[in-house]
Design a protein around this motif. Structure first.
Motif, PDB file in Angstrom:
ATOM      1  N   LYS A 209     -16.855   4.649  -9.358  1.00 13.70           N
ATOM      2  CA  LYS A 209     -16.176   3.281  -9.517  1.00 13.70           C
ATOM      3  C   LYS A 209     -14.781   3.149  -9.208  1.00 13.70           C
ATOM      4  O   LYS A 209     -14.368   2.345  -8.576  1.00 13.70           O
ATOM      5  CB  LYS A 209     -16.549   2.690 -10.877  1.00 13.70           C
ATOM      6  N   ARG A 210     -13.866   4.195  -9.713  1.00 17.13           N
ATOM      7  CA  ARG A 210     -12.474   4.506  -9.626  1.00 17.13           C
ATOM      8  C   ARG A 210     -12.422   4.674  -8.160  1.00 17.13           C
ATOM      9  O   ARG A 210     -11.224   3.882  -7.484  1.00 17.13           O
ATOM     10  CB  ARG A 210     -11.867   5.608 -10.231  1.00 17.13           C
ATOM     11  N   VAL A 211     -13.070   5.593  -7.287  1.00 15.08           N
ATOM     12  CA  VAL A 211     -13.017   5.644  -5.859  1.00 15.08           C
ATOM     13  C   VAL A 211     -13.220   4.471  -5.073  1.00 15.08           C
ATOM     14  O   VAL A 211     -12.266   4.160  -4.268  1.00 15.08           O
ATOM     15  CB  VAL A 211     -13.843   6.933  -5.488  1.00 15.08           C
ATOM     16  N   ALA A 212     -14.095   3.700  -5.489  1.00 13.70           N
ATOM     17  CA  ALA A 212     -14.526   2.347  -4.887  1.00 13.70           C
ATOM     18  C   ALA A 212     -13.409   1.278  -4.876  1.00 13.70           C
ATOM     19  O   ALA A 212     -13.025   0.807  -4.092  1.00 13.70           O
ATOM     20  CB  ALA A 212     -15.873   1.693  -5.179  1.00 13.70           C
ATOM     21  N   GLU A 213     -12.827   1.178  -6.235  1.00 17.13           N
ATOM     22  CA  GLU A 213     -11.518   0.400  -6.446  1.00 17.13           C
ATOM     23  C   GLU A 213     -10.419   0.806  -5.673  1.00 17.13           C
ATOM     24  O   GLU A 213      -9.659  -0.069  -4.971  1.00 17.13           O
ATOM     25  CB  GLU A 213     -11.441   0.350  -8.047  1.00 17.13           C
ATOM     26  N   VAL A 214     -10.206   1.748  -5.553  1.00 16.31           N
ATOM     27  CA  VAL A 214      -9.099   2.550  -4.746  1.00 16.31           C
ATOM     28  C   VAL A 214      -9.235   2.133  -3.317  1.00 16.31           C
ATOM     29  O   VAL A 214      -8.139   1.601  -2.643  1.00 16.31           O
ATOM     30  CB  VAL A 214      -8.821   3.956  -5.025  1.00 16.31           C
ATOM     31  N   VAL A 215     -10.233   2.519  -2.810  1.00 18.24           N
ATOM     32  CA  VAL A 215     -10.484   2.230  -1.266  1.00 18.24           C
ATOM     33  C   VAL A 215     -10.536   0.746  -0.990  1.00 18.24           C
ATOM     34  O   VAL A 215      -9.675   0.379  -0.127  1.00 18.24           O
ATOM     35  CB  VAL A 215     -11.852   2.983  -0.946  1.00 18.24           C
ATOM     36  N   ARG A 216     -11.110   0.035  -1.842  1.00 21.25           N
ATOM     37  CA  ARG A 216     -11.015  -1.525  -1.440  1.00 21.25           C
ATOM     38  C   ARG A 216      -9.560  -2.127  -1.559  1.00 21.25           C
ATOM     39  O   ARG A 216      -9.186  -2.989  -0.722  1.00 21.25           O
ATOM     40  CB  ARG A 216     -11.910  -2.301  -2.430  1.00 21.25           C
ATOM     41  N   ALA A 217      -8.955  -1.539  -2.629  1.00 19.08           N
ATOM     42  CA  ALA A 217      -7.590  -2.038  -2.873  1.00 19.08           C
ATOM     43  C   ALA A 217      -6.741  -1.496  -1.741  1.00 19.08           C
ATOM     44  O   ALA A 217      -5.868  -2.412  -1.259  1.00 19.08           O
ATOM     45  CB  ALA A 217      -6.922  -1.497  -4.352  1.00 19.08           C
ATOM     46  N   SER A 218      -6.773  -0.403  -1.324  1.00 15.56           N
ATOM     47  CA  SER A 218      -5.939   0.238  -0.200  1.00 15.56           C
ATOM     48  C   SER A 218      -6.255  -0.643   1.099  1.00 15.56           C
ATOM     49  O   SER A 218      -5.477  -1.061   1.654  1.00 15.56           O
ATOM     50  CB  SER A 218      -6.312   1.548   0.009  1.00 15.56           C
ATOM     51  N   VAL A 219      -7.466  -0.651   1.454  1.00 16.87           N
ATOM     52  CA  VAL A 219      -7.781  -1.148   2.754  1.00 16.87           C
ATOM     53  C   VAL A 219      -7.577  -2.827   2.668  1.00 16.87           C
ATOM     54  O   VAL A 219      -6.919  -3.318   3.569  1.00 16.87           O
ATOM     55  CB  VAL A 219      -9.389  -1.019   3.211  1.00 16.87           C
ATOM     56  N   LEU A 220      -7.976  -3.409   1.892  1.00 16.85           N
ATOM     57  CA  LEU A 220      -7.885  -4.942   1.751  1.00 16.85           C
ATOM     58  C   LEU A 220      -6.444  -5.261   1.383  1.00 16.85           C
ATOM     59  O   LEU A 220      -5.827  -6.338   2.014  1.00 16.85           O
ATOM     60  CB  LEU A 220      -8.577  -5.629   0.518  1.00 16.85           C
ATOM     61  N   GLY A 221      -5.640  -4.273   0.562  1.00 23.25           N
ATOM     62  CA  GLY A 221      -4.241  -4.511   0.436  1.00 23.25           C
ATOM     63  C   GLY A 221      -3.491  -4.365   1.870  1.00 23.25           C
ATOM     64  O   GLY A 221      -2.581  -5.141   1.896  1.00 23.25           O
ATOM     65  N   THR A 222      -4.076  -3.603   2.849  1.00 24.28           N
ATOM     66  CA  THR A 222      -3.196  -3.358   3.970  1.00 24.28           C
ATOM     67  C   THR A 222      -3.520  -4.502   4.775  1.00 24.28           C
ATOM     68  O   THR A 222      -2.522  -5.079   5.529  1.00 24.28           O
ATOM     69  CB  THR A 222      -3.697  -2.071   4.696  1.00 24.28           C
ATOM     70  N   VAL A 223      -4.535  -5.177   4.725  1.00 20.34           N
ATOM     71  CA  VAL A 223      -4.980  -6.261   5.625  1.00 20.34           C
ATOM     72  C   VAL A 223      -4.150  -7.391   5.055  1.00 20.34           C
ATOM     73  O   VAL A 223      -3.759  -8.214   5.852  1.00 20.34           O
ATOM     74  CB  VAL A 223      -6.355  -6.413   5.769  1.00 20.34           C
ATOM     75  N   LEU A 224      -4.039  -7.690   3.927  1.00 23.09           N
ATOM     76  CA  LEU A 224      -3.391  -8.801   3.169  1.00 23.09           C
ATOM     77  C   LEU A 224      -1.972  -8.813   3.529  1.00 23.09           C
ATOM     78  O   LEU A 224      -1.369  -9.735   3.942  1.00 23.09           O
ATOM     79  CB  LEU A 224      -3.471  -8.715   1.926  1.00 23.09           C
ATOM     80  N   ILE A 225      -1.118  -7.408   3.265  1.00 20.13           N
ATOM     81  CA  ILE A 225       0.274  -7.475   3.733  1.00 20.13           C
ATOM     82  C   ILE A 225       0.600  -7.469   5.189  1.00 20.13           C
ATOM     83  O   ILE A 225       1.565  -8.211   5.442  1.00 20.13           O
ATOM     84  CB  ILE A 225       0.669  -6.088   3.042  1.00 20.13           C
ATOM     85  N   ALA A 226      -0.536  -6.848   6.098  1.00 19.77           N
ATOM     86  CA  ALA A 226      -0.092  -7.379   7.509  1.00 19.77           C
ATOM     87  C   ALA A 226      -0.168  -8.594   7.908  1.00 19.77           C
ATOM     88  O   ALA A 226       0.554  -9.200   8.496  1.00 19.77           O
ATOM     89  CB  ALA A 226      -1.404  -6.387   8.166  1.00 19.77           C
TER      90      ALA A 226
END
Length: 357
Positions: A209-226
């Motif tokens: 669950k932690r891994v899934a949260e990290v990956v989603r936050a990293s990828v979606l956070g990158t797209v949102l900031i971009a």
């Protein structure tokens, strides 16, 4: 009879094990050496594709919800995984096909504009009463190669560029090839991981669950900031009256997803053109906006956003992101926060397992 029994040879099965090498120990040692050699060979074969596989895993986690919705309507696993993979590939390819030709054309137009007589006249008018600036522009003009000189300089590097482009295409193919199987065989892969990890079922579920949260936050956070950087850059282009602000905002959005490039590739040449045209106020505004506002969005807001999503302090999140980029390149956007979050999760496992006293 007693004397005969005393003199009888001992049964080898009843004899105590002798110290030193035994057949069993030699077998175990040979097996360990062979296993180590095989693992090293497997790593050497896999290492060139680590980035592609990391992004495949990241895309599989992010697209899991989409794949589940498609799988509910398409009952065949191969077809549902293929549709999801094709949809993601189409989105990326459409963006690249739409933006790349425009960027190349605009870059060519900008280069020709810089070398035009009109720009030269404007530069002469700008530096006429500024000796220091005149010397700097004269030096920069001498350093600027002609089209023929640039062609001669780029020709030896063309082979390396083509080789790198081909390798990038191979990496992209490996990413989507692995993505297909990660989507199709997700449950099988998770069951295998659960069977080999030295963790309880509850601990394994918590880490997954932690891994899934990290990956989603990293990828979606990158797209949102971009997206935010592209919006800010496009708004500033519009406010300054620069041409095609929506287009360049979209270009900055795409480039901001790639940490090696970033929005600065767009706004720095634009500020230079404004300066050469004599609009130094606009050039200064654009430079300050890009270097302070747009850059701070990436360098400060992203760690804050990721740290909040990962329930981590901003400082370790910032170190994980920047350190990951330095160590692994673009893949570090995923690997850095993921390694930190897994480290925290594993420390929590040890804390729960070890006695309090």
């Amino acid at each position: 009879m007693d004397s005969l029994d005393a003199d009888a040879p001992e049964d080898p099965a009843d004899a105590p094990p002798r110290a030193g090498l035994t057949r069993n120990r030699v077998s175990v040692f040979a097996l360990a050496v062979i296993t180590l050699i095989v693992l090293v060979l497997c790593w050497r074969m896999t290492e060139p594709f680590v980035s592609a596989l990391v992004w495949a895993v990241a895309l599989a986690i992010v697209a899991n919800g989409l794949h589940r919705r498609i799988a509910r309507r398409v009952r065949r696993p191969n077809l549902s995984a293929g549709l999801t993979t094709a949809l993601l590939a189409a989105v990326l390819l459409v963006l690249a096909a739409a933006i790349a030709p425009v960027m190349v054309e605009k870059a060519r137009e900008g280069w020709e504009h810089l070398r035009s007589d009109e720009v030269r006249q404007r530069v002469d008018d700008l530096v006429r009463d500024r000796p220091t600036l005149a010397r700097a522009v004269a030096w920069a003009t001498k350093q600027m190669p002609s089209s023929d000189e640039m062609a001669k300089q780029l020709a030896p590097r063309l082979q390396g560029f083509l080789t790198g482009s081909m390798w990038g295409s191979v990496q992209l193919l490996v990413t989507f090839f692995a993505l297909f199987y990660l989507l199709r065989d997700r449950e099988l892969a998770l069951r295998w991981l659960r069977s080999v990890l030295p963790l309880t079922a509850r601990e394994t579920s918590r880490i997954f669950k932690r891994v899934a949260e990290v990956v989603r936050a990293s990828v979606l956070g990158t797209v949102l900031i971009a997206a935010l950087q592209g919006l800010l850059g496009g708004l500033m282009f519009w406010w300054l009256g620069l041409p095609a602000p929506m287009l360049w905002g979209l270009v900055m959005f795409v480039l901001s997803i790639l940490p090696v490039l970033g929005a600065a590739i767009v706004w720095i040449p634009a500020a230079g053109l404004l300066l050469l045209e004599g609009s130094w106020e606009k050039a200064l505004i654009l430079t300050l906006w890009g270097s302070i506002v747009v850059a701070l969005v990436d360098n400060l807001l992203y760690p804050v956003l990721i740290g909040k999503q990962l329930r981590l302090h901003t400082l370790p999140a910032f170190i994980a992101i920047v350190g990951g980029l330095v160590a692994f390149g673009a893949t570090g956007l995923v690997i850095g926060p993921l390694a930190l979050a897994m480290g925290v999760a594993l420390l929590e496992v040890w804390r729960r397992r070890l006695p309090a006293h």
